[in-house]
Design an enzyme around this catalytic site. Structure first.
Site: not given
Lengths: 171, 171, 171, 171, 171, 171
Positions: E84, E119-120, E134
């Site tokens: 959501h 999840m965030e 990276d």
């Protein structure tokens, strides 16, 4: 970390389909590709009159739809899972009143790439049409807040062209 | 489905301008292009001192602005309707204190593409400057919550370069 | 998996600043907040005349800038690292010719949220101004492809308002 | 910086419409809102058979369309300029074969917000339909690479509901 | 347009699962929710030394990872189909050297919303870790361009908290 | 506007590191590049059984993870600050049950570009794994709402390949 790849040798037990992915276009030539898509939104006559008379309170639905359509073309590969990201070289969106109760959106997209741009032309067209809907919502709703008339229709790829692959060398 | 294209033959009644679109760059050569853009944010001296002494509570505004600027350059074609999506080959953003009451952001962007990157360099610069503002907001507001001093200024394209088009063949 | 958290007890050796993050607004009240930001782009008189006479080939720069500005306000928290995502309740962008050589963009943003919207109003304004630049690029460049005149200036927060926090109860 | 606001007092010479913006919903109540939108894509019978027999090479078009539709609902305010960003509380997308030559997509979206979600339901539906198109492209094209059969149709808002505004207090 | 809904009465022939969607949280209370997620990237000792001595050529990997992590938290619902969109009220990301061959990223996210934010927090953590990778790529690759040492590990939710639902009234 | 560049000649007083930016790849050849990344999520046996028996209430976690992974690969340069935007020519994501308590995600990405795609393959993999987590959240949480078992592990670049640079001429 030793043993961290042990599972590479374990039998996979996945039930069902194989892996999922974009079509591999690595070996296709970069050529000029173009696509044109069209679609239509049917509106109340009163709403079309308001558009014609430039009286829509939220602003000009035709121009706003054109801008939204151009921007949407560039978002195609974000929206549609298997679409390749492409360096679009031209996007043109044209929203026009058709008769007394419709707006047509026609989008032309070009690229120099390894795959075609019909999904980009379609995305520009549908987002243009949705933007028209959004701009005139208040005039289309009935007393119960429903949309008895409004409908988006006839979304088609009108034309898809690609440069002769043998001509690629000039680029 | 028969008749679904009947409207293609109907006269368009659009009042006003023609279709809207990106400039078509399909036939332009893919050459090396570079642009440099600069801009300035004026701040209170006290705020600049806090930046210099690394006391800004939200973190380092200069480094955060540089990261935000790089990421913004890659979003240019999402933000500006008629910008072409381009495969940027280099983005460099540099935020520096200038005198006792300003921060300057300078952004350099390169690509191998069919059109220039000044909008990308400008976007990196303005988002870098907005990030500075956001990072020091609390020191810039007065008792009424207004910003009597803070202003972003002098956003310019310092330089735009493109490789000689005749040299394209080497790529 | 045993031992997987052993490192939680090891001394951190990070040199320099502490963790980085958004300001915590969890305990602030959801109240009506509004901000107005303005800015200016200076153009050649000839370019302003073309805008006035609706002769800009890429379309109407003022309307396009307004649409781009509205869309950019909604992207603020994607662009500026420490900005909170906010449920904007209103965004209004107004691009206007000022005198014979400038366009001003003024953006008004509202929300019912735990923090203010000046960064959203500023983002709408700068993206509106960048869009003007992009729409008239071809008229602003000199023979060497440089921009001797074009500059974006005076980006300010004109006003920031928040509802009396004690009045929150009514919502 | 003195004089930086001089232009605020200059007469605006904008020809045409007023400022452009989202409708202001700041004062509307946060209530439960729901919308259902449907649409259809017509395909070749052979293509529908391949979907039914799970032989589409790119993967399952129905499930992929459902995932793409859910994700698109969350992008509505990025795509449609005047849409408010809303905290969606539920998105449901259902793609089904209808007869022997169509797929229907039906999307249901809910929120607790100050404005309705019909544009979100429509966006989920059209992106779901475009995803179907993209997944079966290779079976729909004729020898010239054109799409003589494929068409997206009948995109409608089936239902729009909002909680009685007087019941808001319980939330 | 008559008959446009005929297909609503036709039997669906979908083989397999039902519709797909986000869990409906419309009726859950808006309460304070918090989650903490951690993870680790293992690097060559030489690389960790370069980070410590601030000699990484691309800039400070720890700070860049923190900024990228914060921005990624706000993109969670764009990346993960059933998440959501939530109005995050706080995001904190902390990247630290652990021992002589690892960097740990810990992310803390808060919201006032109808569903949790694990999840965030996880998304901020993994994007922070990918950013470290990276930034130091060139030091981690061996002569064949492979990564024999680099691995991301132990991504966990350390803690999930929610305010007592009965206390909701105070908000 | 005279004097607007005066600050270009002022000494910069920035303490600390130089400018921050993407590596400049303008002069690298456009060659075929490929990368494969893998990772693992450990779950409760009961959860894996539910996946196998297609009883997960939110839908098929494996297929949803594959779609989310493909879409995430295309967002890599939006998430990781120094990543170049690349025209991916192929993305393949494969989620599989491994043993009785894990799911493995393997992603293969290809491009014809000036720099490699390992970050894209890693991003597809981690977002695929996060999607699995999100789809089975309810089965993994204990009575206190914590995740005692769930962990994402062993994220590695399995292989990185690039076409012999001398072979570039054929493209």
């Amino acid at each position: 970390m030793s043993g961290s790849f042990y599972y590479a040798h374990v039998e996979s037990v996945r039930c069902g389909s194989d892996s999922v992915g974009m079509v591999d276009v690595s070996d296709k030539p970069e050529i000029l590709r173009e696509a044109v898509a069209v679609g239509l939104i049917r509106l109340r006559r009163e709403t079309v009159r308001l558009i014609q008379e430039e009286k829509v309170i939220k602003g000009d639905p035709l121009h706003t739809a054109e801008v939204a359509g151009i921007m949407a073309a560039k978002k195609t590969s974000e929206l549609i899972p298997h679409c390749h990201p492409l360096p679009l070289t031209s996007v043109n969106v044209d929203a026009n009143l058709i008769g007394d109760s419709s707006v047509q959106v026609r989008s032309t997209v070009k690229t120099q790439a390894r795959t075609g741009v019909e999904m980009e032309a379609l995305t520009a067209t549908v987002v243009g049409l949705l933007t028209i809907w959004d701009m005139v919502k208040q005039y289309e709703k009935d007393a119960e807040g429903q949309y008895p008339v409004t409908v988006i229709e006839n979304i088609r790829v009108e034309k898809k062209v690609k440069e002769d692959e043998t001509s690629e060398r000039k680029h």
